[in-house]
Design a protein around this motif. Structure first.
Motif, PDB file in Angstrom:
ATOM      1  N   GLY A 511      61.020  20.054 -13.993  1.00  0.00           N
ATOM      2  CA  GLY A 511      62.402  20.121 -14.449  1.00  0.00           C
ATOM      3  C   GLY A 511      63.324  20.998 -13.636  1.00  0.00           C
ATOM      4  O   GLY A 511      64.484  21.182 -14.007  1.00  0.00           O
ATOM      5  N   TRP A 512      62.858  21.551 -12.540  1.00  0.00           N
ATOM      6  CA  TRP A 512      63.727  22.367 -11.692  1.00  0.00           C
ATOM      7  C   TRP A 512      64.537  21.478 -10.747  1.00  0.00           C
ATOM      8  O   TRP A 512      64.119  20.365 -10.410  1.00  0.00           O
ATOM      9  CB  TRP A 512      62.910  23.362 -10.867  1.00  0.00           C
ATOM     10  CG  TRP A 512      62.410  24.536 -11.654  1.00  0.00           C
ATOM     11  CD1 TRP A 512      61.193  24.661 -12.258  1.00  0.00           C
ATOM     12  CD2 TRP A 512      63.123  25.730 -11.932  1.00  0.00           C
ATOM     13  NE1 TRP A 512      61.095  25.868 -12.893  1.00  0.00           N
ATOM     14  CE2 TRP A 512      62.271  26.562 -12.711  1.00  0.00           C
ATOM     15  CE3 TRP A 512      64.398  26.198 -11.601  1.00  0.00           C
ATOM     16  CZ2 TRP A 512      62.650  27.809 -13.158  1.00  0.00           C
ATOM     17  CZ3 TRP A 512      64.779  27.445 -12.045  1.00  0.00           C
ATOM     18  CH2 TRP A 512      63.915  28.241 -12.820  1.00  0.00           C
ATOM     19  N   ALA A 513      65.676  21.989 -10.332  1.00  0.00           N
ATOM     20  CA  ALA A 513      66.495  21.307  -9.338  1.00  0.00           C
ATOM     21  C   ALA A 513      66.889  22.307  -8.264  1.00  0.00           C
ATOM     22  O   ALA A 513      67.084  23.491  -8.548  1.00  0.00           O
ATOM     23  CB  ALA A 513      67.736  20.706  -9.971  1.00  0.00           C
ATOM     24  N   MET A 514      67.020  21.829  -7.047  1.00  0.00           N
ATOM     25  CA  MET A 514      67.321  22.697  -5.905  1.00  0.00           C
ATOM     26  C   MET A 514      68.582  22.197  -5.203  1.00  0.00           C
ATOM     27  O   MET A 514      68.819  20.996  -5.089  1.00  0.00           O
ATOM     28  CB  MET A 514      66.149  22.701  -4.923  1.00  0.00           C
ATOM     29  CG  MET A 514      66.396  23.543  -3.662  1.00  0.00           C
ATOM     30  SD  MET A 514      65.188  23.210  -2.355  1.00  0.00           S
ATOM     31  CE  MET A 514      65.736  21.583  -1.812  1.00  0.00           C
ATOM     32  N   ASP A 515      69.372  23.132  -4.735  1.00  0.00           N
ATOM     33  CA  ASP A 515      70.537  22.820  -3.897  1.00  0.00           C
ATOM     34  C   ASP A 515      70.492  23.757  -2.700  1.00  0.00           C
ATOM     35  O   ASP A 515      70.640  24.969  -2.851  1.00  0.00           O
ATOM     36  CB  ASP A 515      71.827  23.000  -4.690  1.00  0.00           C
ATOM     37  CG  ASP A 515      73.066  22.616  -3.891  1.00  0.00           C
ATOM     38  OD1 ASP A 515      72.952  22.409  -2.674  1.00  0.00           O
ATOM     39  OD2 ASP A 515      74.148  22.538  -4.483  1.00  0.00           O
ATOM     40  N   ALA A 516      70.274  23.207  -1.517  1.00  0.00           N
ATOM     41  CA  ALA A 516      70.252  23.991  -0.281  1.00  0.00           C
ATOM     42  C   ALA A 516      71.444  23.572   0.567  1.00  0.00           C
ATOM     43  O   ALA A 516      71.669  22.372   0.767  1.00  0.00           O
ATOM     44  CB  ALA A 516      68.949  23.766   0.483  1.00  0.00           C
ATOM     45  N   SER A 517      72.208  24.549   1.045  1.00  0.00           N
ATOM     46  CA  SER A 517      73.414  24.204   1.794  1.00  0.00           C
ATOM     47  C   SER A 517      73.683  25.231   2.881  1.00  0.00           C
ATOM     48  O   SER A 517      73.234  26.379   2.821  1.00  0.00           O
ATOM     49  CB  SER A 517      74.620  24.120   0.854  1.00  0.00           C
ATOM     50  OG  SER A 517      74.914  25.394   0.301  1.00  0.00           O
ATOM     51  N   ALA A 518      74.465  24.782   3.872  1.00  0.00           N
ATOM     52  CA  ALA A 518      74.923  25.656   4.950  1.00  0.00           C
ATOM     53  C   ALA A 518      76.390  25.350   5.206  1.00  0.00           C
ATOM     54  O   ALA A 518      76.794  24.174   5.201  1.00  0.00           O
ATOM     55  CB  ALA A 518      74.103  25.432   6.221  1.00  0.00           C
TER      56      ALA A 518
END
Length: 984
Positions: A511-518
């Protein structure tokens, strides 16, 4: 009435920061997959069978589970769903079949329109109101101010409306931004948000190029900007002359964002450093870019002021493109040109010269008004693409280039020190500066001319100098020969701004969600100054200079995690965790050599040059090679947010952030927010938070010299970092972060779908505020000491300022917003009232050692005029009343704007030129006519009745007809016409 929505998806991947959805109040709440286009998602939902296993339970939990199993998003009336028990659902069904069976016999119903679009409503609403036609629904969406515009700025939980937020929040749609004559988004926002003030800056150094914006009475760098939820870079411009309040601030440049690219703007009027980091003391403004997959529009706007100047030409275009089945690219371009304005009178000194027979004086000698915008190009791109059912790639970028030119202060041909005259400090005698080209005491001797009130051009000795046909005339040079009527430098620059962001959202196990950004942001200013001279070069000087430039580069990496966790509370707890790394670099570039060099006729006794002329391009000396360079710092941040409902009525949130900077250490901040629903009509909300603003890399390292007004008139003032030898000589200490404690308390009233009101009180205590000192004169003792320490250039400065943590303030105020939509005789009407009261008090001022009558005393550097500018330059009261009306192909917007009393220390000179401006009311009107199905013609006026501030009682000083910092502006009525074509 839809009071609150919950969004539930297969995983919380769709709940992470950066997703912003706009929903308008209707009886229907759509089922929509955020990752898909509406059409593809809905068709798929109706045709593909899905296996479900859902026990009988409360509808809010059952619908959440159904959304997870169907990999879709459901929006439904949350308060009603909590009270409804559903049926069990076991087996394989299409989505519409599953919803029908799950809700059969309950107070919730599933309906399908003629296009097969599924929606969930309360059964009572289906009986109470007839079905609204699609055309009418679209008209409401386009014209209404809307109760349920959804935003997530200020939270990492599910989207929420302005009335459901526990902190003050404005959500401004693109239609509201376009219902006015302003052409840049900063001015547009200042009309819509009364607590946001923007002053014109006609002659104010780099502040003229990037105007500072003040939210809730704070400096321009106390408001953080986001673009699509990601932190945006600040401008390279440091406002050395910021009208008192923003002196020394390095804030963002809002005007480079193309307004036509915006889907909506979210203004969080609450401290948010614990959530977003440095600078978010006054609040956060989030700009949300359009994301349509298809269609577009082109708009043309022309306009001008009632005085016949300020002519505007603006062209805008937007287009959406589909990528595959679900992806999109949305592109926007803007181009603008606008001539300057003049609200000036002839200066008294220039008028006196004309009366004495000097026929070369321009009328007026100096221009006060809007600057010339020779070229303003803005671009924006927003894109998204589903990589798989659990991953989405997104990217967005902006670019802007703007060329601006304006005037500076008039150089009087008989009194401007260092160019035309030099005054003996001992005797007070003023003499014409004459360059002896073959050298002092060598060859031909030049005559000495004492200056008086009489016209120097008629002086016989000057006429000998000006006659270049003689040996004496060829050898002796005065700048009156080039500029017999004096001159007014033209100052401007080329502003280049760009940013790009890229990221991926991905669903993780459990149930986790990830957002990776630059993100990468870049701001660059290349200054230009013309119609001026480097006096020390004598007749060899050019008249146009490139005095250098400054740049700001920021790199940011974010990694965010979110999850909904079921606990003892009825609703799940939203948890968000994240880490951020950011690096900032500030560049200062040297000007061309002629803009800074000490020529052979300079007044530099330490260098043995003593003919009396000042050094550098007059008005803005170029950056010297020794002051050029680049400086960097980086910082790490860890942060966490928790939001949940303690009970059905009580919402609670907490946020913490730990941040470490490489140049001054660590900070820790926290925030607690809450909202309590008293009944169906009223709710209370409030927050307590701490905040900080780190000194910028530019503030810690910049060196700048400009010509400004001091108590004795025009003088060259150096603004220096606190580590400079001159600053240390004057008592500087290292910079430390500003720290704040904010609290707010408010009440929300929502009487119906068409009426809501909010009232919020805020209190911001800000300690150790970073600013520039008032100009400190450099004494002969200071200059002697600095020369001995290796700083011979100190001799060319009249005064110096440096960055320091100089004072503490308390700012408090009240924001009121009332929104009411109603119909009358086939007219749709929307009424918006907004009001702000803000009061700032300087509570502490740093005291510095000073020698007074042979004794050391500790005195404040901040002058009383500067203190009053901090407290009263912005109007204490501001308000607006907006009425939007529409019927068929016609639409009208009427707006009344109120600006309260204000104070101005004219020219920031602390010379007793106090202006106490009266309150002013202006009226705006706009009319739109849809002449063809896809074409709209618009006519409008801002400040329709040409209301202007009271005339400047000191207008003869430098020729400003009105107080330049008047909050209502000084240009008067602006009339415009527009044509917009929309295509599918």
């Amino acid at each position: 009435m839809l009071k609150r929505f919950i969004s539930s998806v297969l995983s919380p991947a769709h709940l992470v920061p950066g997703i912003f959805i706009l929903f308008w109040p209707t009886e229907t709440v759509f089922a929509q997959n955020i990752s898909d286009s509406p059409t593809s998602s809905e068709n798929q939902s109706s045709s593909d069978a899905i296996t479900f296993s859902i026990p009988a339970q409360n509808a809010n939990e059952a619908l959440t589970e159904l959304a997870k199993q169907a990999n879709t998003t459901l929006l439904f009336p949350f308060d009603l769903a909590r009270k409804v028990k559903t049926n069990a659902l076991e087996g394989t069904f299409t989505l519409d079949e599953a919803l029908t069976q799950l809700l059969e016999g309950t107070a919730l119903a599933v309906i399908s329109d003629e296009n097969g679009v599924l929606s969930i409503r309360s059964r009572s609403s289906l009986l109470a109101k007839p079905k609204q036609s699609k055309d009418n629904e679209n008209e409401v969406e386009e014209k209404s101010n809307g109760l349920e515009k959804i935003a997530v700025v200020g939270t990492r939980n599910s989207p929420r409306s302005a009335v459901d937020s526990p902190v003050p929040l404005d959500v401004i749609g693109s239609d509201a931004l376009n219902s006015q004559g302003n052409t840049d988004v900063l001015s547009m926002l200042s009309v819509m948000v009364p607590s946001l003030n923007v002053n014109d800056q006609p002659i104010n150094d780099a502040s003229s190029l990037v105007r500072p914006a003040n939210l809730r009475g704070m400096s321009s760098d106390h408001t953080l900007l986001l673009l699509n939820g990601k932190r945006r870079h600040r401008s390279a411009v440091i406002t050395f002359l910021g009208g008192g309040l923003s002196d020394g601030a390095q804030g963002p440049d809002i005007s480079v964002i193309p307004a036509y690219a915006l889907k909506q703007v979210e203004v969080l009027r609450d401290g948010a450093s614990a959530q977003y980091g440095s600078d978010a003391i006054a609040g956060v403004i989030n700009f949300v870019l359009k994301d349509a997959r298809e269609g577009g529009s082109v708009a043309l706007k022309l306009g001008g002021y009632s005085e016949g100047d300020g002519e505007l030409f603006q062209l805008q275009a937007n287009k959406g493109f589909g990528i595959g089945e679900t992806g999109f690219i949305n592109a926007t371009a803007e181009y603008r040109q606008q001539n300057g304005t003049s609200r000036s009178v002839q200066r008294t000194d220039a008028q006196n010269l004309q009366e004495q027979g000097n026929t070369f004086i321009q009328t007026p000698a100096q221009i006060w008004g809007a600057l010339d915008v020779n070229e303003d190009i803005k671009l924006a791109l927003n894109a998204g693409l589903d990589l798989s059912s659990s991953s989405k790639l997104y990217s967005f970028a902006t670019a802007a280039r703007r060329e601006i030119n304006g005037g500076f202060y008039f150089r009087n041909p008989q009194t401007r020190e260092g160019v035309f005259s030099r005054t003996d400090s001992a005797t007070g005698e003023s003499r014409l500066i004459v360059a002896d080209l073959d050298g002092l005491e060598n060859g031909i001797t030049c005559p000495s001319i004492t200056l008086s009130s009489s016209n120097v051009l008629s002086n016989p000795d000057y006429q000998r100098i000006a006659d270049n046909s003689t040996a004496l005339g060829a050898n002796c040079f005065a700048f009156n020969e080039w500029f017999p009527g004096g001159f007014t430098p033209q100052f401007g620059g080329m502003i280049t701004d760009a940013s790009v962001a890229m990221g991926i959202r991905h669903e993780l196990p459990d149930g986790w969600a990830m957002d990776a950004s630059a993100t990468l942001g870049y701001s660059d200013i290349e200054y230009t100054i013309s119609n001026t001279v480097n006096p020390s070069l004598g007749p060899q000087t050019p008249t146009t200079f490139s005095p250098g430039g400054v740049s700001q580069v920021e790199r940011t990496f974010n990694l965010d995690f979110t999850k909904l966790i079921q606990t003892i509370f009825e609703d799940p707890i939203s948890i968000a965790l994240g880490v951020e790394w950011r690096k900032e670099t500030y560049f200062q570039k040297a000007g061309d050599e002629a803009s800074y060099v000490a020529g052979p006729y300079a007044l530099e006794p330490p260098l043995g040059l003593n003919q009396g002329f000042s050094i550098g391009s007059n008005g803005f000396p170029g950056y010297q090679p020794q002051s050029a360079g680049h400086w960097s710092r980086n910082n790490w941040a860890l942060y966490a947010d928790v939001e949940f409902f303690v009970t059905e009525e009580w919402q609670f949130g907490m946020a913490t952030r730990v941040e470490h900077f490489s140049d001054f250490g660590s900070t820790f901040d926290g925030k607690v927010s809450t909202r309590y629903k008293l009944n169906d009509l009223f709710a209370l909300r409030g927050s307590v938070n701490t905040g900080f603003k780190a000194p910028t890399v530019g503030q810690s390292n910049v060196i700048n010299v400009t010509t400004a007004y001091g108590i004795n008139g025009l003088e060259d003032q150096a603004t220096l970092p606190p580590t400079d030898l001159i600053s240390l000589q004057l008592g500087a200490t290292p910079l430390t972060p500003e720290e704040s404690v904010n609290f707010s308390l408010g009440v929300v009233m929502q009487a119906s779908e068409t009426f809501f009101a909010t009232l919020d009180y805020f209190n911001i205590r800000l300690a150790d505020r970073i600013s520039t000192t008032s100009a400190i004169p450099l004494t002969e003792e200071d200059i002697t000491a600095l020369i001995a320490k290796g700083r011979p250039d100190a001799a060319k400065y009249n005064a110096a300022k440096y960055f320091t943590n100089d004072f503490d303030t308390k700012t408090q105020g009240v924001d009121v917003v009332v929104n009411y939509s109603f119909s009358h005789e086939d007219w749709s009407n929307s009424l918006l009232f907004a009001y702000n009261w803000t009061d700032t008090q300087v509570e502490r001022v740093t005291r510095y050692p000073a020698l007074v009558n042979g004794e050391i005393q500790f005195l404040p550097n901040l002058t009383q005029a500067r203190v009053k500018m901090l407290e009263d330059n912005l109007p204490g009261h501001r308000g607006s009343l907006t009425l939007e009306q529409s019927k068929g192909n016609w639409a009208f917007t009427w707006r009344l704007n109120y600006y309260g009393k204000f104070y101005e220390d004219h020219l920031d000179a602390s010379a007793g030129m106090d202006i106490f401006g009266s309150a002013l009311t202006t009226f705006d009107a706009q009319f739109s006519w849809q002449v063809l199905p896809h074409t709209v013609l618009t006519f409008g006026a801002q400040n329709l009745f040409d209301a202007l501030p009271e005339e400047n009682p000191f207008q003869g000083e430098v020729g400003a007809l009105y107080p330049p910092t008047s909050p209502s502006g000084i240009n008067g009525a602006f009339y415009y016409a527009g044509l917009e074509y929309t295509f599918k």
